[in-house]
Enzyme design. Structure first.
Site, PDB file in Angstrom:
ATOM      1  CD  GLU A 276      -1.248  -0.293   3.711  1.00  0.00           C
ATOM      2  OE1 GLU A 276      -2.457  -0.479   3.530  1.00  0.00           O
ATOM      3  OE2 GLU A 276      -0.740  -0.066   4.834  1.00  0.00           O
ATOM      4  N   GLY A 278       2.303   4.963  -0.887  1.00  0.00           N
ATOM      5  CA  GLY A 278       1.810   6.314  -1.108  1.00  0.00           C
ATOM      6  C   GLY A 278       2.841   7.135  -1.866  1.00  0.00           C
ATOM      7  NE  ARG A 279       7.431   9.830   1.537  1.00  0.00           N
ATOM      8  CZ  ARG A 279       7.154  10.965   2.191  1.00  0.00           C
ATOM      9  NH1 ARG A 279       7.487  12.111   1.660  1.00  0.00           N
ATOM     10  NH2 ARG A 279       6.596  10.934   3.382  1.00  0.00           N
ATOM     11  CB  CYS A 354       5.136  36.419   9.547  1.00  0.00           C
ATOM     12  SG  CYS A 354       4.165  37.378   8.412  1.00  0.00           S
ATOM     13  CE1 TYR A 383       1.661  10.900   3.201  1.00  0.00           C
ATOM     14  CE2 TYR A 383       3.453  10.147   1.803  1.00  0.00           C
ATOM     15  CZ  TYR A 383       2.362   9.874   2.598  1.00  0.00           C
ATOM     16  OH  TYR A 383       1.959   8.579   2.789  1.00  0.00           O
TER      17      TYR A 383
HETATM   18  C1  LIG Z   1      -0.583   2.317   7.410  1.00  0.00           C
HETATM   19  C2  LIG Z   1       0.079   3.070   6.325  1.00  0.00           C
HETATM   20  N1  LIG Z   1       0.155   2.504   5.109  1.00  0.00           N
HETATM   21  C3  LIG Z   1       0.732   3.144   4.069  1.00  0.00           C
HETATM   22  C4  LIG Z   1       1.277   4.406   4.230  1.00  0.00           C
HETATM   23  C5  LIG Z   1       1.911   5.067   3.058  1.00  0.00           C
HETATM   24  O1  LIG Z   1       3.248   5.244   3.308  1.00  0.00           O
HETATM   25  P1  LIG Z   1       4.223   5.800   2.180  1.00  0.00           P
HETATM   26  O2  LIG Z   1       3.596   7.006   1.631  1.00  0.00           O
HETATM   27  O3  LIG Z   1       5.482   6.078   2.918  1.00  0.00           O
HETATM   28  O4  LIG Z   1       4.370   4.717   1.154  1.00  0.00           O
HETATM   29  C6  LIG Z   1       1.239   5.018   5.486  1.00  0.00           C
HETATM   30  C7  LIG Z   1       1.819   6.347   5.694  1.00  0.00           C
HETATM   31  O5  LIG Z   1       1.874   6.899   6.731  1.00  0.00           O
HETATM   32  C8  LIG Z   1       0.612   4.337   6.558  1.00  0.00           C
HETATM   33  O6  LIG Z   1       0.539   4.873   7.769  1.00  0.00           O
END
Ligand SMILES: Cc1ncc(COP(=O)(O)O)c(C=O)c1O
Length: 409
Positions: A276, A278-279, A354, A383
């Site tokens: 799963e 994200g980044r 500021c 992010y």
């Molecule tokens: C439970 C869980 N899964 C997946 C992610 C995604 O992580 P990343 O963006 O580092 O891949 C996060 C990010 O905080 C998370 O808390």
């Protein structure tokens, strides 16, 4: 991950050409995102699934681009569940994260999400809700085992006592409760122990430890599980952009690892491996474009003040790095006043807030920088806008431009 800058540069120039004030904008290259996601998915071995953690960037054009290329979405709030289901009613869905409310668990059940349970109390509440609503709940236990293989990165959520996941000493009680509760269906274990992993071999070692640990638990507690979720956490190298996480190497290593594991799995079979991320999915497609509105020299330092700042683009502050950027020179200076500039010296790029914390990059040597030049910050698709405090000082929000995945014919 080689960036294709051309589309972002052209789009930034277009925004600038049509603006009558200094610009700031987010640009998302959906074509690059589509290409990247398809490659990530295609490289993975057959026994794996790739979900996207939408917290990294939940903008609809990005999700629409990803929906047909990945296997599902991960949500970490009722808001994210609602957003996903409003637009993607059929997409496989995970609900994870600490502090879930009953209302959110209900929503997850109603929408067929797999719930990643974070504590014994959450398990009890899920059981009560499932019983009351006469539904069965499909779940993974998020576990936080101490693992020697956990190489540290800049952000670690596990391997030591933290607020995340079921502490290892509570695992037997959770499993016992699961045995007694027919409405709860344990599908597997969820591990998300760190973020910002940049080293493919270290990550493979960690996954190998997850698989080994899962095998042991299955034997010890006589479990048959379907999949393990190995979390997100693959990093983006903002400090040394030429050295990104080597996904092809990682995928090849994972294929070998899974072949070995399937030999050892015996009659229980090898659980599928679900990511799963994200980044690492969305960061590369995003750019934050801004314009220099002032250049100041103070003592032996130079500062470039740009339109916008960390209230739009908090990533460098959140991660504690100097964000890389490209200068797009603007040569036709049309203002009636003097144009400050610097040559061959280090400059700190700051925003309009500021606070001295409003810094995007520190002490970066530039050949030339002038008021009115444009700066383009890459790796701003994850992010970035979504973690920024947009309304601090009530500056206008930047434009958000989505460069299409398919070129118009
Ligand atoms: C439970 C869980 N899964 C997946 C992610 C995604 O992580 P990343 O963006 O580092 O891949 C996060 C990010 O905080 C998370 O808390």
């Amino acid at each position: 991950m080689k960036l294709a800058w051309e589309r972002a540069i052209a789009a930034t120039r277009d925004v600038h050409a049509s603006a009558d004030a200094p610009i700031c904008a987010y640009l998302y290259d959906l074509k690059a995102l589509a290409h990247h996601a398809a490659h990530l998915r295609a490289d993975l071995p057959a026994h794996c699934d790739l979900f996207y953690a939408i917290k990294a960037n939940s903008d609809l054009p990005l999700l629409t681009t990803l929906a047909s290329r990945l296997d599902g979405f991960e949500a970490s709030s009722g808001g994210e569940i609602g957003w996903i289901r409003q637009h993607f009613p059929q997409m496989p869905l995970i609900f994870s994260g600490p502090g879930k409310l009953d209302t959110e668990l209900e929503l997850a059940l109603a929408h067929g999400a797999t719930v990643h349970v974070e504590s014994l109390h959450e398990l009890e509440r899920l059981a009560t809700l499932a019983r009351t609503t006469k539904q069965s709940a499909s779940l993974l236990l998020r576990v936080n085992p101490p693992l020697a293989e956990l190489a540290t990165t800049t952000l670690v959520m596990g391997g030591k006592p933290t607020q995340f996941g079921v502490a290892i000493e509570h695992l037997p009680t959770c499993l016992e409760r699961l045995r007694q509760e027919p409405t709860l269906v344990l599908r597997g274990f969820h591990f998300h122990l760190l973020s910002h992993q940049l080293d493919a071999d270290n990550h493979l070692q960690l996954l190998s430890a997850y698989l080994r640990q899962t095998r042991r638990w299955c034997a010890q507690y006589d479990l048959r599980i379907e999949h393990i979720n190995v979390g997100g956490g693959i990093g983006v190298n903002y400090r040394d952009p030429e050295r990104q996480f080597d996904w092809p190497r990682f995928s090849r290593g994972l294929a070998e690892l899974l072949t070995q594991e399937s030999r050892m799995a015996g009659c229980r079979g090898l659980p599928r491996v679900r990511f799963e991320l994200g980044r690492f999915v969305s960061a590369f497609c995003g750019y934050y474009a801004t314009e220099v509105v002032d250049i100041k020299e103070a003592g032996n330092q130079a500062f470039a003040v740009v339109r916008g700042g960390t209230h739009h683009f908090r990533t460098p502050y959140a991660q504690g790095h100097s964000h890389p950027f490209r200068i797009l020179p603007v040569n036709n200076w049309r203002r009636a006043y003097h144009r400050p500039s610097i040559r061959a010296r280090a400059v700190t790029v700051v925003g309009q807030l500021c606070t001295p914390k409003d810094v995007l990059a520190s002490d970066i040597t530039v050949e030339q920088l002038r008021v009115g030049d444009l700066l383009l910050f890459p790796y701003a698709g994850a992010y970035a806008w979504h973690i920024s405090h947009h309304d601090f000082l009530r500056h206008p929000h930047p434009r958000h431009i989505y460069l299409p995945a398919e070129d118009p014919i």
